[in-house]
Design a protein around this motif. Sequence first.
Motif, PDB file in Angstrom:
ATOM      1  N   TYR A   1      16.561  41.396  58.386  1.00  0.00           N
ATOM      2  CA  TYR A   1      16.452  42.846  58.270  1.00  0.00           C
ATOM      3  C   TYR A   1      15.043  43.269  58.681  1.00  0.00           C
ATOM      4  O   TYR A   1      14.053  42.674  58.242  1.00  0.00           O
ATOM      5  CB  TYR A   1      16.698  43.286  56.828  1.00  0.00           C
ATOM      6  CG  TYR A   1      18.139  43.201  56.393  1.00  0.00           C
ATOM      7  CD1 TYR A   1      18.882  44.351  56.137  1.00  0.00           C
ATOM      8  CD2 TYR A   1      18.765  41.960  56.215  1.00  0.00           C
ATOM      9  CE1 TYR A   1      20.208  44.271  55.719  1.00  0.00           C
ATOM     10  CE2 TYR A   1      20.084  41.876  55.807  1.00  0.00           C
ATOM     11  CZ  TYR A   1      20.801  43.028  55.561  1.00  0.00           C
ATOM     12  OH  TYR A   1      22.112  42.954  55.161  1.00  0.00           O
ATOM     13  N   LEU A   2      14.969  44.301  59.524  1.00  0.00           N
ATOM     14  CA  LEU A   2      13.683  44.851  59.946  1.00  0.00           C
ATOM     15  C   LEU A   2      13.712  46.375  59.832  1.00  0.00           C
ATOM     16  O   LEU A   2      14.799  46.976  59.845  1.00  0.00           O
ATOM     17  CB  LEU A   2      13.368  44.444  61.396  1.00  0.00           C
ATOM     18  CG  LEU A   2      13.054  42.967  61.642  1.00  0.00           C
ATOM     19  CD1 LEU A   2      12.851  42.706  63.130  1.00  0.00           C
ATOM     20  CD2 LEU A   2      11.844  42.500  60.851  1.00  0.00           C
ATOM     21  N   PRO A   3      12.551  47.005  59.722  1.00  0.00           N
ATOM     22  CA  PRO A   3      12.522  48.469  59.599  1.00  0.00           C
ATOM     23  C   PRO A   3      13.116  49.155  60.817  1.00  0.00           C
ATOM     24  O   PRO A   3      12.798  48.803  61.957  1.00  0.00           O
ATOM     25  CB  PRO A   3      11.024  48.784  59.471  1.00  0.00           C
ATOM     26  CG  PRO A   3      10.388  47.507  59.056  1.00  0.00           C
ATOM     27  CD  PRO A   3      11.203  46.412  59.658  1.00  0.00           C
TER      28      PRO A   3
ATOM     29  N   GLU B   1       4.683  55.007  51.329  1.00  0.00           N
ATOM     30  CA  GLU B   1       5.093  54.789  52.722  1.00  0.00           C
ATOM     31  C   GLU B   1       5.829  53.463  52.879  1.00  0.00           C
ATOM     32  O   GLU B   1       6.809  53.370  53.631  1.00  0.00           O
ATOM     33  CB  GLU B   1       3.867  54.836  53.633  1.00  0.00           C
ATOM     34  CG  GLU B   1       3.283  56.230  53.795  1.00  0.00           C
ATOM     35  CD  GLU B   1       1.954  56.231  54.530  1.00  0.00           C
ATOM     36  OE1 GLU B   1       1.709  57.172  55.307  1.00  0.00           O
ATOM     37  OE2 GLU B   1       1.148  55.291  54.319  1.00  0.00           O
ATOM     38  N   VAL B   2       5.385  52.437  52.166  1.00  0.00           N
ATOM     39  CA  VAL B   2       6.048  51.138  52.254  1.00  0.00           C
ATOM     40  C   VAL B   2       7.441  51.198  51.626  1.00  0.00           C
ATOM     41  O   VAL B   2       8.386  50.578  52.114  1.00  0.00           O
ATOM     42  CB  VAL B   2       5.189  50.038  51.597  1.00  0.00           C
ATOM     43  CG1 VAL B   2       5.979  48.741  51.476  1.00  0.00           C
ATOM     44  CG2 VAL B   2       3.933  49.790  52.414  1.00  0.00           C
TER      45      VAL B   2
ATOM     46  N   GLU C   1      13.218  50.980  52.476  1.00  0.00           N
ATOM     47  CA  GLU C   1      14.498  51.686  52.404  1.00  0.00           C
ATOM     48  C   GLU C   1      15.209  51.706  53.753  1.00  0.00           C
ATOM     49  O   GLU C   1      16.440  51.716  53.822  1.00  0.00           O
ATOM     50  CB  GLU C   1      14.284  53.120  51.925  1.00  0.00           C
ATOM     51  CG  GLU C   1      13.966  53.245  50.439  1.00  0.00           C
ATOM     52  CD  GLU C   1      13.553  54.655  50.049  1.00  0.00           C
ATOM     53  OE1 GLU C   1      13.524  55.546  50.941  1.00  0.00           O
ATOM     54  OE2 GLU C   1      13.256  54.873  48.870  1.00  0.00           O
ATOM     55  N   ASN C   2      14.418  51.708  54.826  1.00  0.00           N
ATOM     56  CA  ASN C   2      14.971  51.795  56.184  1.00  0.00           C
ATOM     57  C   ASN C   2      15.073  50.446  56.878  1.00  0.00           C
ATOM     58  O   ASN C   2      15.239  50.389  58.098  1.00  0.00           O
ATOM     59  CB  ASN C   2      14.132  52.760  57.020  1.00  0.00           C
ATOM     60  CG  ASN C   2      14.360  54.202  56.649  1.00  0.00           C
ATOM     61  OD1 ASN C   2      15.384  54.794  56.954  1.00  0.00           O
ATOM     62  ND2 ASN C   2      13.404  54.780  55.929  1.00  0.00           N
ATOM     63  N   MET C   3      14.989  49.359  56.116  1.00  0.00           N
ATOM     64  CA  MET C   3      15.225  48.037  56.712  1.00  0.00           C
ATOM     65  C   MET C   3      16.715  47.838  56.915  1.00  0.00           C
ATOM     66  O   MET C   3      17.515  48.082  56.014  1.00  0.00           O
ATOM     67  CB  MET C   3      14.631  46.943  55.821  1.00  0.00           C
ATOM     68  CG  MET C   3      13.113  46.926  55.812  1.00  0.00           C
ATOM     69  SD  MET C   3      12.387  45.655  54.734  1.00  0.00           S
ATOM     70  CE  MET C   3      12.755  44.159  55.659  1.00  0.00           C
TER      71      MET C   3
ATOM     72  N   ILE D   1      15.117  48.474  45.561  1.00  0.00           N
ATOM     73  CA  ILE D   1      15.390  49.359  46.694  1.00  0.00           C
ATOM     74  C   ILE D   1      16.613  48.819  47.436  1.00  0.00           C
ATOM     75  O   ILE D   1      16.624  47.640  47.830  1.00  0.00           O
ATOM     76  CB  ILE D   1      14.181  49.442  47.641  1.00  0.00           C
ATOM     77  CG1 ILE D   1      12.961  50.008  46.897  1.00  0.00           C
ATOM     78  CG2 ILE D   1      14.508  50.292  48.870  1.00  0.00           C
ATOM     79  CD1 ILE D   1      11.680  50.004  47.723  1.00  0.00           C
ATOM     80  N   ASN D   2      17.607  49.632  47.607  1.00  0.00           N
ATOM     81  CA  ASN D   2      18.868  49.212  48.252  1.00  0.00           C
ATOM     82  C   ASN D   2      19.473  47.993  47.554  1.00  0.00           C
ATOM     83  O   ASN D   2      20.141  47.174  48.201  1.00  0.00           O
ATOM     84  CB  ASN D   2      18.630  48.896  49.737  1.00  0.00           C
ATOM     85  CG  ASN D   2      18.175  50.083  50.538  1.00  0.00           C
ATOM     86  OD1 ASN D   2      18.365  51.227  50.147  1.00  0.00           O
ATOM     87  ND2 ASN D   2      17.540  49.830  51.677  1.00  0.00           N
TER      88      ASN D   2
END
Length: 201
Positions: A67-69, A188-189, A194-196, A138-139
Motif C-alpha cells: 500500500y502506498l499513498p 498531515e501524516v 488514510e489515503n494509502m 486508521i482504516n
Amino acid sequence: MRKNAKSFLISSASLLTILIFASTFLITLNTNNINTTPTPPDFYATSKEVNISEFTNYLKKNEIAVYLPSDLPNKFEMTAIYLKESPFIAIVVYSAESNKDYKTAELGIQISRAKSIPTYNDLSSNIIHAEFEKAFEINGWPVLVNERASSGGESSFIAKYGEYTLLTMVWIEENQYFIVSPTLTTAEVKVLVENMSLMGD
C-alpha cells in the motif's frame, strides 16, 4: 492473514528494522518503551534502485501486497524506489525537490514483512512519552507516531532538518511501514495514511 498480535508484547527484545538514513534504525518494541538506535549498514550497499514497473513485477511474482499513498501533500512526487529482494525490504522516496536520496528527501517509506501485528490497544498501552508519541487506528490499521524520533546522527539529515524527525509506523496486512517525514505534521501524516491504497488497484 494477520498474525497473533499477542506475540507483539510477549518478547521484551523484539527488533524491527528501519533503513531510512545513512544507517539502519532498530525499533525496539517492548512492554515499557519504544526507542530508536542507529546502527549500520548503509541500505545503498544492500539494495538496488528499480523503476515502478520492476517493483510491481517483483511484488506480483512474490505475492506481496503493498500500500502506498494515493494523495501526496506539498507537491511530493515519487522519485526513487530501492529494493532488497531477500529478505524483502523496499524504500520508496518522495520529494518536491527531485531528491532521490532517502537520507535527505522530504518523505521516505520503508516496507518490509511484519514479524507480528500489534493492535491499537497494544500500541496505546505501551506509550511512555505521551507528549510526542501517539497511537491511532486508521482504516482499521494500527498506527504509531513518534513526533521526536532520532535522526540517527546522519549529518546530511541534521544539516537540513535538525536532530529529530516525525516517524510513523503502520501495519497493513502482512507488512510493516515506517514513514519518515521531517517536513510534515502528525495531522498531515494521518491524511497520508488514510489515503494509502493497494498498488495496482
